[in-house]
Design a protein around this motif. Structure first.
Motif, PDB file in Angstrom:
ATOM      1  N   ARG A 208       0.834  -1.209   0.000  1.00 41.59           N
ATOM      2  CA  ARG A 208       0.000   0.000   0.000  1.00 41.59           C
ATOM      3  C   ARG A 208       0.864   1.252   0.000  1.00 41.59           C
ATOM      4  NH1 ARG A 208      -2.968  -2.762   3.939  1.00 41.59           N
ATOM      5  NH2 ARG A 208      -2.037  -1.448   5.552  1.00 41.59           N
ATOM      6  N   GLU A 209       1.966   1.220   0.791  1.00 41.60           N
ATOM      7  CA  GLU A 209       2.845   2.383   0.826  1.00 41.60           C
ATOM      8  C   GLU A 209       3.428   2.662  -0.561  1.00 41.60           C
ATOM      9  OE1 GLU A 209       3.355   4.383   3.314  1.00 41.60           O
ATOM     10  OE2 GLU A 209       2.217   3.258   4.803  1.00 41.60           O
ATOM     11  N   LEU A 210       3.884   1.592  -1.222  1.00 45.99           N
ATOM     12  CA  LEU A 210       4.451   1.782  -2.555  1.00 45.99           C
ATOM     13  C   LEU A 210       3.392   2.291  -3.537  1.00 45.99           C
ATOM     14  CD1 LEU A 210       6.736  -1.364  -2.922  1.00 45.99           C
ATOM     15  CD2 LEU A 210       7.471   1.017  -2.808  1.00 45.99           C
ATOM     16  N   HIS A 211       2.203   1.689  -3.472  1.00 40.79           N
ATOM     17  CA  HIS A 211       1.140   2.084  -4.396  1.00 40.79           C
ATOM     18  C   HIS A 211       0.767   3.541  -4.194  1.00 40.79           C
ATOM     19  CE1 HIS A 211      -3.115   2.716  -5.432  1.00 40.79           C
ATOM     20  NE2 HIS A 211      -2.871   1.935  -6.468  1.00 40.79           N
ATOM     21  N   ASP A 212       0.568   3.932  -2.940  1.00 41.55           N
ATOM     22  CA  ASP A 212       0.104   5.293  -2.682  1.00 41.55           C
ATOM     23  C   ASP A 212       1.180   6.319  -2.995  1.00 41.55           C
ATOM     24  OD1 ASP A 212      -2.166   4.079  -1.876  1.00 41.55           O
ATOM     25  OD2 ASP A 212      -1.948   4.504   0.253  1.00 41.55           O
ATOM     26  N   SER A 213       2.417   6.051  -2.554  1.00 47.08           N
ATOM     27  CA  SER A 213       3.484   7.032  -2.732  1.00 47.08           C
ATOM     28  C   SER A 213       3.899   7.147  -4.189  1.00 47.08           C
ATOM     29  CB  SER A 213       4.689   6.641  -1.874  1.00 47.08           C
ATOM     30  OG  SER A 213       5.751   7.547  -2.074  1.00 47.08           O
ATOM     31  N   VAL A 214       4.264   6.010  -4.787  1.00 46.21           N
ATOM     32  CA  VAL A 214       4.751   6.042  -6.160  1.00 46.21           C
ATOM     33  C   VAL A 214       3.616   6.364  -7.131  1.00 46.21           C
ATOM     34  CG1 VAL A 214       5.876   4.687  -7.972  1.00 46.21           C
ATOM     35  CG2 VAL A 214       6.599   4.441  -5.591  1.00 46.21           C
ATOM     36  N   GLY A 215       2.440   5.795  -6.892  1.00 42.45           N
ATOM     37  CA  GLY A 215       1.319   6.059  -7.789  1.00 42.45           C
ATOM     38  C   GLY A 215       0.947   7.531  -7.812  1.00 42.45           C
ATOM     39  N   HIS A 216       0.893   8.153  -6.631  1.00 39.35           N
ATOM     40  CA  HIS A 216       0.562   9.578  -6.596  1.00 39.35           C
ATOM     41  C   HIS A 216       1.655  10.392  -7.288  1.00 39.35           C
ATOM     42  CE1 HIS A 216      -0.714  13.507  -5.133  1.00 39.35           C
ATOM     43  NE2 HIS A 216       0.539  13.703  -4.749  1.00 39.35           N
ATOM     44  N   ALA A 217       2.905  10.047  -7.023  1.00 40.12           N
ATOM     45  CA  ALA A 217       4.003  10.816  -7.623  1.00 40.12           C
ATOM     46  C   ALA A 217       3.955  10.728  -9.146  1.00 40.12           C
ATOM     47  CB  ALA A 217       5.337  10.300  -7.098  1.00 40.12           C
ATOM     48  N   LEU A 218       3.716   9.531  -9.669  1.00 45.37           N
ATOM     49  CA  LEU A 218       3.664   9.379 -11.127  1.00 45.37           C
ATOM     50  C   LEU A 218       2.488  10.156 -11.720  1.00 45.37           C
ATOM     51  CD1 LEU A 218       4.579   5.601 -11.542  1.00 45.37           C
ATOM     52  CD2 LEU A 218       6.018   7.597 -11.997  1.00 45.37           C
ATOM     53  N   SER A 219       1.360  10.139 -11.032  1.00 48.07           N
ATOM     54  CA  SER A 219       0.212  10.897 -11.542  1.00 48.07           C
ATOM     55  C   SER A 219       0.511  12.393 -11.548  1.00 48.07           C
ATOM     56  CB  SER A 219      -1.019  10.601 -10.674  1.00 48.07           C
ATOM     57  OG  SER A 219      -1.376   9.239 -10.741  1.00 48.07           O
ATOM     58  N   ALA A 220       1.112  12.873 -10.444  1.00 48.17           N
ATOM     59  CA  ALA A 220       1.431  14.305 -10.372  1.00 48.17           C
ATOM     60  C   ALA A 220       2.472  14.690 -11.415  1.00 48.17           C
ATOM     61  CB  ALA A 220       1.925  14.655  -8.971  1.00 48.17           C
ATOM     62  N   VAL A 221       3.508  13.871 -11.568  1.00 48.70           N
ATOM     63  CA  VAL A 221       4.558  14.172 -12.536  1.00 48.70           C
ATOM     64  C   VAL A 221       3.993  14.159 -13.951  1.00 48.70           C
ATOM     65  CG1 VAL A 221       6.654  13.231 -13.585  1.00 48.70           C
ATOM     66  CG2 VAL A 221       6.483  13.442 -11.093  1.00 48.70           C
ATOM     67  N   THR A 222       3.138  13.185 -14.245  1.00 50.47           N
ATOM     68  CA  THR A 222       2.540  13.105 -15.581  1.00 50.47           C
ATOM     69  C   THR A 222       1.710  14.355 -15.887  1.00 50.47           C
ATOM     70  OG1 THR A 222       2.476  10.700 -15.458  1.00 50.47           O
ATOM     71  CG2 THR A 222       1.025  11.747 -17.057  1.00 50.47           C
ATOM     72  N   LEU A 223       0.914  14.787 -14.896  1.00 53.79           N
ATOM     73  CA  LEU A 223       0.073  15.972 -15.107  1.00 53.79           C
ATOM     74  C   LEU A 223       0.925  17.222 -15.291  1.00 53.79           C
ATOM     75  CD1 LEU A 223      -2.830  17.081 -15.170  1.00 53.79           C
ATOM     76  CD2 LEU A 223      -2.643  17.435 -12.708  1.00 53.79           C
ATOM     77  N   GLN A 224       1.948  17.392 -14.433  1.00 54.13           N
ATOM     78  CA  GLN A 224       2.811  18.570 -14.535  1.00 54.13           C
ATOM     79  C   GLN A 224       3.564  18.579 -15.859  1.00 54.13           C
ATOM     80  OE1 GLN A 224       2.950  21.053 -12.538  1.00 54.13           O
ATOM     81  NE2 GLN A 224       2.476  20.428 -10.435  1.00 54.13           N
ATOM     82  N   ALA A 225       4.069  17.414 -16.281  1.00 54.68           N
ATOM     83  CA  ALA A 225       4.823  17.354 -17.534  1.00 54.68           C
ATOM     84  C   ALA A 225       3.913  17.651 -18.721  1.00 54.68           C
ATOM     85  CB  ALA A 225       5.473  15.974 -17.687  1.00 54.68           C
ATOM     86  N   GLY A 226       2.675  17.115 -18.690  1.00 56.99           N
ATOM     87  CA  GLY A 226       1.742  17.382 -19.783  1.00 56.99           C
ATOM     88  C   GLY A 226       1.380  18.847 -19.877  1.00 56.99           C
ATOM     89  N   ALA A 227       1.145  19.478 -18.705  1.00 56.50           N
ATOM     90  CA  ALA A 227       0.810  20.904 -18.713  1.00 56.50           C
ATOM     91  C   ALA A 227       1.990  21.732 -19.206  1.00 56.50           C
ATOM     92  CB  ALA A 227       0.389  21.345 -17.322  1.00 56.50           C
TER      93      ALA A 227
END
Length: 401
Positions: A208-227
């Motif tokens: 759960r720690e890996l899913h929440d931490s890494v998953g959130h980071a990848l989503s945030a990075v993807t959104l920031q990079a796309g913008a």
């Protein structure tokens, strides 16, 4: 080969009984009126044998008797190692089983050892005596007809075969009983199941720690990079801010990933507490989330106990990850409040006009939120309510962990 090892195992059992048998002769000899404690009287011999067995049983009640017996049985009985219990006998049932095994081993071993010492010389004498008249005279044997002397070799061979058969049967008996008396007791199985459940729970927590931490980071990075890509030529300042946010998010996530992987490498302690971010770092999470968040906090969040604070942070993080992937128009509304002995978390975000695409292998975030809340004795639920997606969680401040 196995039969020979089992025979040696029986001989070893007879040797182990010898000190107890000597004590038995000291006790039994005077009681039977024998002036010599090493008398060849069968009464003294078997009386000492009967006294020795209870003494041997009592000494085998010590916890360390089981690992010693298991080591010997593994090497000589031909029983798979996984059928044996490991470690000292802690419970009364385990000690009684070990005592029963040791008594059986030395008791049967003494009988087979005695027969191994006595029968072969006698059997060989029967085999050769018909061919040596002088030997018969030396043994002062009565005069037997020739047809009776001809049967002596067959009787000697039969004795040797009987001895081998008895030794094989005794060895097989000990091998069967080893699985029962030196195997896992119900208490051992329960302890093993509890250890396994603890390990699985810990692995689930780390997942759960890996899913929440890494998953959130990848989503945030993807959104920031796309913008940033969309305004690369028109708004350099925004691009710089997005790259800075990506850098900070990845640096923080790498640190959390190192912490989790460090725990996975620890073989000796599977229940080490993972020190993760808590509610006091929530402002940084919201600032780097990649989506506008309206936060309303009620109460002193610094007073929330550390385990509850860490789980609350992860619940908010996973809620933001869902919003990044599936939300409609921003902003995301977040309420965190202390209500008596509970911490309440509510997050809402507008639903998009069309159904969001489902990621392959996705769908574990909401389940992870519910698991975190349940482990603390609370509950959480998430789902669409009208035009918004609503996440709500209630966490007792006196969590179970």
């Amino acid at each position: 080969m196995r039969a020979r090892l089992r025979w040696v195992h029986l001989i070893l059992g007879g040797a182990l009984l010898m000190p107890y048998w000597l004590v038995g002769t000291v006790i039994v000899g005077p009681l039977l009126g024998s002036g010599n404690m090493f008398s060849n009287s069968l009464a003294v011999q078997f009386g000492a044998y009967g006294v020795a067995l209870p003494i041997a049983a009592a000494t085998a009640m010590f916890p360390l008797a089981r690992p010693v017996s298991v080591a010997v049985a593994k090497a000589m009985c031909g029983v798979p190692a996984e059928l044996f219990a490991e470690g000292p006998a802690r419970s009364r049932a385990a000690r009684l089983r070990t005592s029963g095994w040791f008594t059986l081993h030395v008791g049967i071993g003494a009988l087979i050892s005695g027969a191994t010492l006595a029968l072969p010389p006698f059997a060989v004498s029967l085999i050769v005596v018909p061919f040596f008249p002088s030997l018969r005279d030396w043994l002062e044997m009565p005069h037997y007809p020739a047809w009776q002397l001809a049967l002596f070799p067959f009787a000697g061979i039969a004795m040797l075969i009987a001895l081998a058969a008895c030794a094989a049967a005794a060895g097989a008996l000990l091998a069967r009983q080893a699985q029962v008396l030196l195997g896992h007791t119900p208490a051992d199985r329960l302890a093993a199941a509890e250890r396994r459940a603890t390990e699985l729970a810990e692995r689930n927590r780390l997942a759960r720690e890996l899913h929440d931490s890494v998953g959130h980071a990848l989503s945030a990075v993807t959104l920031q990079a796309g913008a940033a890509r969309r305004v690369l030529d028109s708004d350099p300042d925004f691009v710089r801010e997005a790259l800075a946010a990506i850098e900070e998010t990845t640096r923080r996530t790498v640190g959390e990933l190192d912490s989790v992987l460090g725990l996975l490498r620890q073989d000796d302690d599977h229940t080490t507490q993972l020190d993760g971010p808590a509610l006091d770092t929530l402002d940084g999470l919201l600032a780097r989330s990649g989506v506008p968040v309206s936060l309303t906090a009620d109460g002193d969040l610094a007073a929330v106990p550390a385990p509850v604070s860490r789980e609350a942070y992860r619940i908010v993080q996973e809620g933001l990850s869902n919003a990044l992937r599936h939300a409609g128009a921003p902003p995301v509304s977040l309420w965190i409040a202390l209500r008596g002995e509970e911490l309440e978390i509510t997050m809402e975000n507008p639903l998009p006009g069309r159904a969001p695409a489902v990621r392959p292998g996705g769908g574990r975030g909401v389940r992870g939120i519910a698991e975190r809340a349940t482990l603390l004795g609370g509950h959480a639920q998430a789902g669409p309510e009208g035009a918004v997606w609503r996440l709500s969680a209630r966490l007792p401040l006196a969590g179970r962990r």
